[in-house]
Structure formats: structure tokens, C-alpha cells
Write a protein that holds these residues in place. Structure first.
Motif: not given
Length: 478
Positions: A270-272, A285-289, A319, A322
């Protein structure tokens, strides 16, 4: 800017539609929405699938195989995509019986009629951005309708009629079908040369996107990437002939962007993200890289804000997203090896996903199983695909997935493997798709990450690779 095209003619009634290729990502979504609205939906597809079963559960009639006899009495229109050929027996029967034939995009435009539409376009990232926005609006209780080019989670989750005023749609540029839409908010993520069977030059791509943006409703908003070369050129063209009734909102890391990406901090898978907009900073937040997916989330944030949703509410709602099927989708882990699935099929997408996965792999190796998609794309971009594979520690390259195309003389996966070797990559061709699980299981070590990559049926190999890693050879393949 290109002049606004005249309105499209009204679509015929879709009370008893028949979809040829009903199991496809775009077709099945429209079929689902019409079924939810009470239409008597029918259709056919080449093979059985979870999507076909999900449509049957909604009351649709789904035939396997194509036959003129599948066209029921009372059918009031037949819906086709650009992949359906004129010699399809059901299409031929519809024409002989005088049944109206609709392109998928015309059907989607009719489905969106009367709703406040947000259309997401771009060469890459459409499915992810559309999904992020739809999920966030749903999390806020706004009940949007949506049509996406991939499942959010379960089969058939690619579309929903929704009871709210907004409809979020993925707008496909590949065959210029996005010219049919008249959105209130439009997003353009990027503009690159792809779909070489339909676009002969980058100039044609720009012209096509100009037509799309020209169809935004008066008083509407264009959300456009400030970082990518193609969208910067598009924005410059629009500003040379501005529309007084159109607001343009830019997003990206560029200091001039209206919605500016301040930082993207990787956090495993994930990433912020922190953005600056309207004089304040927001972190979510983002739930994928990957930076590219973080920027997709920022595009969704900007589009939602343009639609009137407070950014401070929308940012945390993002967020709730998913992931979507095949967009760096984790498939599982066995023997200490993780398997992830990627839809990337253009060199830009491949590079972005490989860079994101490299961050997630840590000390482990990245092993790729890549399946090229379309002969025309491989002819034009095969060398770039090969160079992208140099980002992996080792790659297996399958034969080209033809989809709707016939073979082209001299166009094979060797265009990719030769370029990959020239870039110093460890790459091997494997024409036997069924040999891949055993091959990859023999290559992989604990800590490695295997990425199945491509827009074809390479996605089916992920579970089989996991079975083989776990010591189960899986069912016999005929």
C-alpha cells in the motif's frame, strides 16, 4: 479545440437486449445494469465463466457458443463490442431480421442518460481510477451507478445500477467509442500511442481526446494529469482555444498542479499519499502499491471534488478501495513465494507495475510470466516491452494472445525476447502455456515474488503456479 460533434441519435429500447460476447468486462457490466432495471437480458459467450453464472443469477439467459438460434423472438436490440466480427452468426441473424444493432458504447451512453456522468479516460489507469472513485462514493453512501472494465472483488462486481444521481464510467479510447459520452466531469489520465489498429499516430490520439473533451457538458469540468507529456500537450491545445463554459483542473506532482501530489510514501503493498489542494493538505491511504496507483487515487479525488463531494470526506473514503481484479492483485502465497497478477500490457504499464513490485519484493527476486497482447501492439511496441522486462530478475515470455486479431507475418514473441536479451535481461520463451507452472515453480525460491502479466489468459496461471509451488501438480490439462 475540436468542435463538439452533433448529438448521437437516440438508442432503441433495451427491454429485451441480446449481448454477443456477454461475458466480456464491458459487455457484462451493461447487461447487469439492464437486468437490475428489469430488462429481459440474454446473450452468448465463447465459454462458460463465473461472470456468466453471475448474470444468470440475476435472471439473464446466457448461452455458451454463438448460434443464430440463440437470438430469441422479441429481441429488441443486439449489443456488440468492437471485438465481434461481421460474420458472427448472431450478428448476421440480427441484421437479416432488421433488429437494431448497438455498439457497446452506445448502450453504455443510453444507460448513463439522465444521470450525472463522470467519465474516466486515458491510455492507462482507467479501470483503477474508475473503481477508486466508485468505491469511495459508495462508501460515503452516495449510491453511484458505475461501469468498470474489471471486477472489484466477486465476479459481476464490475457494474451497479445505483440509486444516486452520479454514474461513474470507464471511457475507452481504444476504438474511439468514448466519443459517444457527454459527461459532466471527465478525467484524462494520460495520452500515449497504443491500439495501433485504430490509431496511426500520436497526433490521431490527441485529436481523439480533443473530441472526447469537447463533449463535456457546458458548465462541466475536465480533470487532467499535469505530469504526463501527452496530457500536457492536450491541455496546451485546449488552452489555445479555451471553452468559457469548461473548468480545467490539473493534478500531479508538477508544482503548478491545482491538486498537487506532495508525497507518496510506500508502505508494503500500500502507500500513503499527501496532496495539497484549495490551500490545505490532505493525507490518505491507498491500498495498492506504486506511485502510478497513488496518482490514480489523486485523480479520483480531484474528480470527486469537481462533482461537489468535499475532498476532506472523499480522501479517507478512498481507503475503502481494496483493489480491482488483475491490477497488482495478490493471488496467494505458497512455499514462501508470493504470486501477484497484473493486467499491464503496454510498456508504460509494465514499467510502472514492475517498479512498484520491486519495492514490495524486498530482498526477494521478481519473476515475471509475460503474455504479449495483440499482434499489432507487439509489432509496434515489442522492443519496448522487452526493455521493460529487464526490470525483472527473470522472465518467461508466452506466445502472443491474439484476442480479436489475426496473426501478422513475422510478428512473434521473439521481438520481445530479443530486445530483452539485448537489454541484459534473463528471459526465456515458453510457447507451451501449460508448462509454465512447473517451470516457474522450479525457478522460484522462498522470498521471491512471481508476477503474471498481460491482458490475456495469463491470469489463469497464477492459481496453477501456486498449486505447483505447494506440491500439488493440479488437475490434468487436456
Amino acid at each position: 479545440m475540436a468542435a463538439t460533434p452533433p448529438p448521437q441519435p437516440a438508442a432503441p429500447a433495451m427491454n429485451s437486449p441480446h449481448f454477443i460476447g456477454i461475458g466480456g468486462a464491458g459487455m457484462s457490466g451493461i447487461a447487469k445494469i439492464l437486468a437490475q432495471r428489469g430488462a429481459r437480458v440474454a446473450g452468448s459467450d465463447a465459454k462458460e465463466s463465473a461472470t456468466a453464472r453471475a448474470l444468470r443469477a440475476l435472471g439473464a439467459t446466457v448461452h455458451i457458443g454463438h448460434d443464430a438460434g440463440h437470438l430469441a423472438a422479441g429481441t429488441d436490440c443486439v449489443v456488440v463490442s468492437s471485438a465481434i466480427r461481421e460474420d458472427n452468426p448472431e450478428l448476421a441473424a440480427a441484421r437479416s431480421r432488421g433488429i437494431p444493432v448497438l455498439h457497446r458504447s452506445d448502450a453504455l451512453a443510453a444507460v448513463m442518460a439522465g444521470r450525472r456522468a463522470i467519465a474516466v479516460a486515458g491510455t492507462h489507469g482507467k479501470t483503477t481510477t474508475t473503481s477508486m472513485l466508485a468505491v469511495a462514493l459508495r462508501a460515503l453512501g452516495l449510491e453511484p451507478g458505475y461501469a468498470i472494465g474489471g471486477d472489484l472483488d466477486t465476479p459481476g462486481s464490475n457494474a451497479e445500477n445505483g440509486s444516486g444521481p452520479w454514474f461513474v464510467a470507464e471511457a475507452d479510447e481504444s476504438d474511439r467509442s468514448f466519443h459517444r459520452y457527454t459527461p459532466e466531469v471527465a478525467v484524462v489520465l494520460n495520452a500515449e500511442l497504443d491500439h495501433h489498429a485504430n490509431y496511426a499516430s500520436l497526433e490521431e490520439v490527441y485529436q481523439s481526446f480533443e473530441v472526447f473533451t469537447g463533449r463535456i457538458r457546458p458548465g462541466g469540468t475536465l480533470v487532467v494529469n499535469a505530469d504526463q507529456e501527452g496530457t500536457r500537450e492536450l491541455t496546451a491545445r485546449l488552452r489555445r482555444a479555451p471553452r468559457a463554459d469548461l473548468a480545467v483542473v490539473t493534478y500531479g506532482a508538477d508544482p503548478s498542479a491545482d491538486v498537487r501530489v506532495v508525497s507518496v510514501v510506500p508502505k508494503g503493498l500500500s502507500s500513503e499519499v499527501t496532496v495539497a489542494m484549495a490551500g490545505r493538505e490532505l493525507t490518505f491511504g491507498v491500498s495498492v502499491p506504486g506511485r502510478h496507483y497513488a496518482h490514480n487515487a489523486v485523480a479520483a479525488l480531484a474528480a470527486g471534488a469537481a462533482a461537489g463531494v468535499p475532498a476532506a470526506e472523499l480522501a479517507p473514503a478512498l481507503a475503502a478501495y481494496t483493489g480491482v481484479a488483475r491490477r497488482l492483485q495478490p493471488k496467494g502465497e505458497a512455499a514462501g513465494v508470493r504470486v501477484v497478477d497484473s493486467y499491464a500490457h503496454h510498456p508504460t504499464e509494465m514499467t510502472a507495475d514492475l517498479e512498484a513490485i520491486r519495492e514490495c519484493a524486498g530482498e526477494g527476486r521478481v519473476l515475471v510470466v509475460f503474455q504479449p497482447h495483440l499482434f499489432s501492439r507487439t509489432r509496434e511496441l515489442g522492443a519496448e516491452m522487452g526493455r521493460a522486462l529487464a526490470l525483472a530478475d527473470a522472465s518467461v515470455v508466452l506466445d502472443i494472445y491474439p484476442a480479436r486479431e489475426d496473426p501478422l507475418p513475422g510478428v512473434t514473441s521473439a521481438l520481445i525476447t530479443d530486445a530483452a536479451r539485448g537489454a541484459g535481461a534473463d528471459v526465456r520463451p515458453e510457447p507451451d502455456r501449460d508448462a509454465v507452472p512447473e517451470l516457474v515453480a522450479g525457478m522460484a525460491k522462498p522470498g521471491d515474488l512471481v508476477l503474471t502479466m498481460g491482458a490475456g489468459d495469463v491470469t489463469d496461471l497464477g492459481p496453477r503456479i501456486l498449486e505447483r509451488l505447494a506440491g500439488d501438480p493440479g488437475p490434468a490439462v487436456p
